[in-house]
Structures are given as C-alpha cells and as structure tokens.
Write an enzyme that holds these catalytic residues in place. Structure first.
Site, short mmCIF file in Angstrom:
data_model
loop_
_atom_site.label_atom_id
_atom_site.label_comp_id
_atom_site.label_asym_id
_atom_site.label_seq_id
_atom_site.Cartn_x
_atom_site.Cartn_y
_atom_site.Cartn_z
N ARG A 102 -36.33 -12.11 -48.45
CA ARG A 102 -37.03 -11.12 -47.62
C ARG A 102 -38.40 -10.92 -48.23
O ARG A 102 -38.52 -10.53 -49.40
CB ARG A 102 -36.28 -9.79 -47.60
CG ARG A 102 -37.15 -8.65 -47.10
CD ARG A 102 -36.40 -7.39 -46.79
NE ARG A 102 -35.59 -7.56 -45.60
CZ ARG A 102 -35.04 -6.54 -44.94
NH1 ARG A 102 -35.22 -5.30 -45.35
NH2 ARG A 102 -34.31 -6.76 -43.87
N HIS A 129 -37.33 -11.84 -37.80
CA HIS A 129 -36.10 -11.34 -38.45
C HIS A 129 -34.89 -12.00 -37.77
O HIS A 129 -34.15 -11.36 -37.04
CB HIS A 129 -36.06 -9.81 -38.31
CG HIS A 129 -35.11 -9.12 -39.24
ND1 HIS A 129 -34.30 -9.81 -40.14
CD2 HIS A 129 -34.81 -7.81 -39.41
CE1 HIS A 129 -33.57 -8.93 -40.83
NE2 HIS A 129 -33.86 -7.71 -40.40
N GLN A 132 -31.18 -10.52 -38.09
CA GLN A 132 -30.97 -9.32 -37.29
C GLN A 132 -30.69 -9.70 -35.84
O GLN A 132 -29.76 -9.17 -35.21
CB GLN A 132 -32.20 -8.41 -37.37
CG GLN A 132 -32.08 -7.15 -36.53
CD GLN A 132 -31.01 -6.19 -37.04
OE1 GLN A 132 -31.02 -5.83 -38.21
NE2 GLN A 132 -30.10 -5.77 -36.18
N ASP A 219 -37.81 -0.33 -32.35
CA ASP A 219 -37.96 -0.44 -33.80
C ASP A 219 -39.09 0.51 -34.21
O ASP A 219 -39.84 1.01 -33.36
CB ASP A 219 -38.30 -1.91 -34.15
CG ASP A 219 -38.38 -2.18 -35.64
OD1 ASP A 219 -37.91 -1.34 -36.44
OD2 ASP A 219 -38.94 -3.24 -36.03
N CYS A 259 -32.56 -1.98 -34.88
CA CYS A 259 -32.23 -2.71 -36.09
C CYS A 259 -31.97 -1.78 -37.28
O CYS A 259 -31.29 -2.16 -38.21
CB CYS A 259 -33.34 -3.70 -36.42
SG CYS A 259 -34.97 -2.94 -36.51
N ARG A 287 -24.21 -7.45 -38.61
CA ARG A 287 -25.04 -8.20 -39.57
C ARG A 287 -24.13 -8.98 -40.52
O ARG A 287 -24.39 -10.14 -40.84
CB ARG A 287 -25.92 -7.23 -40.40
CG ARG A 287 -27.00 -6.51 -39.62
CD ARG A 287 -28.08 -7.45 -39.12
NE ARG A 287 -28.69 -8.23 -40.20
CZ ARG A 287 -29.66 -7.81 -41.00
NH1 ARG A 287 -30.19 -6.61 -40.81
NH2 ARG A 287 -30.16 -8.57 -41.97
N1 NVA Z 1 -39.99 -3.98 -38.28
C1 NVA Z 1 -39.23 -3.43 -39.39
C2 NVA Z 1 -37.84 -3.96 -39.36
C3 NVA Z 1 -36.95 -3.44 -40.45
C4 NVA Z 1 -35.58 -4.02 -40.41
C5 NVA Z 1 -39.94 -3.79 -40.67
O1 NVA Z 1 -40.38 -4.92 -40.81
O2 NVA Z 1 -40.07 -2.92 -41.54
N1 CP Z 2 -32.19 -3.98 -40.18
C1 CP Z 2 -32.43 -4.34 -41.46
O1 CP Z 2 -32.81 -5.47 -41.76
O2 CP Z 2 -32.13 -3.36 -42.36
P1 CP Z 2 -32.51 -3.35 -43.90
O3 CP Z 2 -34.01 -3.24 -43.98
O4 CP Z 2 -31.80 -2.14 -44.46
O5 CP Z 2 -32.03 -4.62 -44.52
#
Ligand code: NVA
Ligand code: CP
Length: 300
Positions: A102, A129, A132, A219, A259, A287
């Site tokens: 990540r 993502h 997800q 989101d 998400c 997930r």
């Molecule tokens: N768009 C959000 C998704 C988190 C799962 C981010 O990138 O922070």
């Molecule tokens: N939705 C998601 O990816 O959650 P986290 O940021 O908690 O991993």
C-alpha cells in the site's frame, strides 16, 4: 495472472474466477472447513499509509490459508529511509513468496513487480484499489444475484476508488455513472478506456447520476495524503453526499456501499449509512474472502 497491480490487467474471466473462489472460501470458513492452500508460504505487507481492513484481512487471510504474513511499515524498513524500491524488490523476493504493498505512487507498485521475482498485490495506491473492488463486486453479486446490466453509481471524488470501480464495473457488465465536481474527475486514461469498452456517464449532477441506480457507492472527500487540501475539498464536494434525496431517485432496492473509513455527514448521511450498515460491513468482511482468493491464485 502473475500479479494484481490494477484491475485493468485482469480479464473478465479472471475476475469471475476470483469471485467464485472467494464465495467458496467464505462458505468453507463459515462451515469450519479448513483450507490450508498456502501452507508454509510467506507474504510481506509493505505499508507507507495507514490501514485497518487491508492490513488485518491480509494477515488473517494468510493465517487461515496456512501461511504467514509480515507487516512491514515504512517507518521501520529501509524503504522509508530511501532504499530504492527496485532494491527492496530484489531483496524481499529472496525471502518471501509474495508482496502486498500500500503506497502513494502506482509506479512504485509496478516497479516492485518488475524488479522482484514474486507476485505483487496492490493494497491501494493514489491511482487504484483493486482488492477493495473485488470485495465490492463479490458483495454486489451476493445481494443482487448477478452483476450484468446493473447500474453502479459512484458519488464524490474521482479518486482511486472511482478509477477501480469504473474498470471493475465495466469488466463485469455493469453500467457505471460517476457524479463528481468537474475539477475532480477520474483518471483520463480510465475514462477513455471505459468509453471504448462499456457505458460510462460522468456528470456533476448527483441526482442525474443516481437515477435508477442499483448500487450507490461513495468514499471520503480527502484521501490519505490529501490532508492539507481538506478545507478546499470540503467546499468543492458540498452536495456530493448520498442522502434521502439521492436514495429517492435510485432504484427502490438500491444498495449503498462504502470502502470505509467513512466521514458521516460528508459523503453520506448518518441515516443512510446506518440504514445500509449490513451491506457495508458485509462488504468489509468480504475483503478477507476476496483477498484469500487472490492469494490462492497468485501464491499457490
Ligand atoms: N480514497 C481513500 C480510500 C481508503 C480506503 C484513500 O485513498 O484514502
Ligand atoms: N477500505 C480500506 O482499504 O480500508 P483500510 O484503509 O482500513 O485498509
């Protein structure tokens, strides 16, 4: 399938094969049937951003498959002190059977796959993502029976979630609509691909996008790494909220997905969120199952 870097790399058949295996693993887990398909395998999990769901579901998933997961925060490994990704890739490939990452830049994920010699899984970048959205597709199919012909509407920022939902939705036969401010549209390459491969509507009119939708998705307005833009974004996204008015124009049986984590009162009202909490937390649970399926496909 060698890696999971973005959904665009997967065929429709590969996506459905992952969803089918995920359903099977979910059923087996519920019925106490062990499935140690990855006995003895080791997954490294590099995080340069926070996570609750991704971290825990990958770690638990590896455990349930008989393998082991290592949490590698950039606060602790040399990557965070500037060791290049291409060196990290070659070193970690000597120890591990797979790497989940990540991070911010999609190019880092692509480089990890190029320079390493083990499967790489994208656990979120600024661009997409995929894990997800595999869980999202699984959840929609659980509730609606099938995906083909459904209308999926995303309300909010044209961010990583929007990009992956467009690709995943269109590859599985859904019509996709995006309601976003003009200055926050999804990736131009993703839009161009979608227009050639399926039905995509992009508008700044939330009600027009939500009209007749079977699935409403949203989101946060400011993603990880955009904390300094919070105030500007609060202004830009005013009204890009799933509320009773949006629900009223969607299909009567419309699902609401997120998400997570959620900012209640911004992208969705508390009332709508809580009315659809069952779906949203099933989505979070999925997930685990969807990623176990991905791990089996890549590491077995
Ligand atoms: N768009 C959000 C998704 C988190 C799962 C981010 O990138 O922070
Ligand atoms: N939705 C998601 O990816 O959650 P986290 O940021 O908690 O991993």
């Amino acid at each position: 399938m060698k890696h999971l870097l973005k959904l665009a790399d997967l065929s429709t058949e590969e996506i459905f094969s992952i969803l089918n295996l995920a359903d099977q693993l979910k059923y087996e887990r519920k019925n106490g049937v062990p499935h140690p398909h990855l006995a003895g395998k080791k997954l490294g999990m590099i995080f340069t951003k926070s996570s609750t769901r991704t971290r825990v579901s990958f770690e638990v998933g590896m455990y349930e498959l008989g393998g082991h997961a290592l949490f590698l925060s950039d606060r602790d490994i040399q990557l965070g002190r500037g060791e290049p990704i291409k060196d990290t890739a070659r070193v970690l490939s000597r120890y591990l059977d797979g790497i989940m990452i990540r991070t911010f830049d999609q190019q880092d994920v692509e480089d990890l796959a190029e320079y390493g010699s083990v499967p790489v899984i994208n656990g979120l970048t600024d661009y997409c993502h995929p894990c997800q959205v595999l869980a999202d597709l699984m959840t929609i199919r659980e509730y609606k029976g099938s995906l083909k012909g459904l209308k999926l509407c995303f309300v909010g920022d044209g961010n990583n979630m929007a990009n992956s939902l467009i690709v995943g939705g269109i590859k599985t036969g859904m019509k996709v609509s995006i309601a976003c401010p003009d200055a926050y549209r999804p990736d131009a390459g993703v839009i161009a691909w979608a227009k050639e491969n399926g039905e995509l509507q992009i508008t700044s009119d939330v009600l027009a996008a939500a009209e007749g939708a079977d699935v409403l998705y949203t989101d946060v307005w400011a993603s990880m790494g955009q904390e300094s833009e919070r105030q500007i974004r609060e202004q830009a996204f005013k009204g890009f909220c799933i509320d009773d008015k949006v629900m009223a124009v969607a299909d009567k049986e419309a699902m609401v997905l997120h998400c997570l984590p959620v900012h209640r009162g911004e992208e969705v009202t508390e009332k709508v969120f809580e009315a659809h909490a069952q779906e949203i937390f099933d989505e979070a649970e999925n997930r685990l199952h969807a990623q176990k399926a991905v791990l089996c496909k890549l590491l077995k």
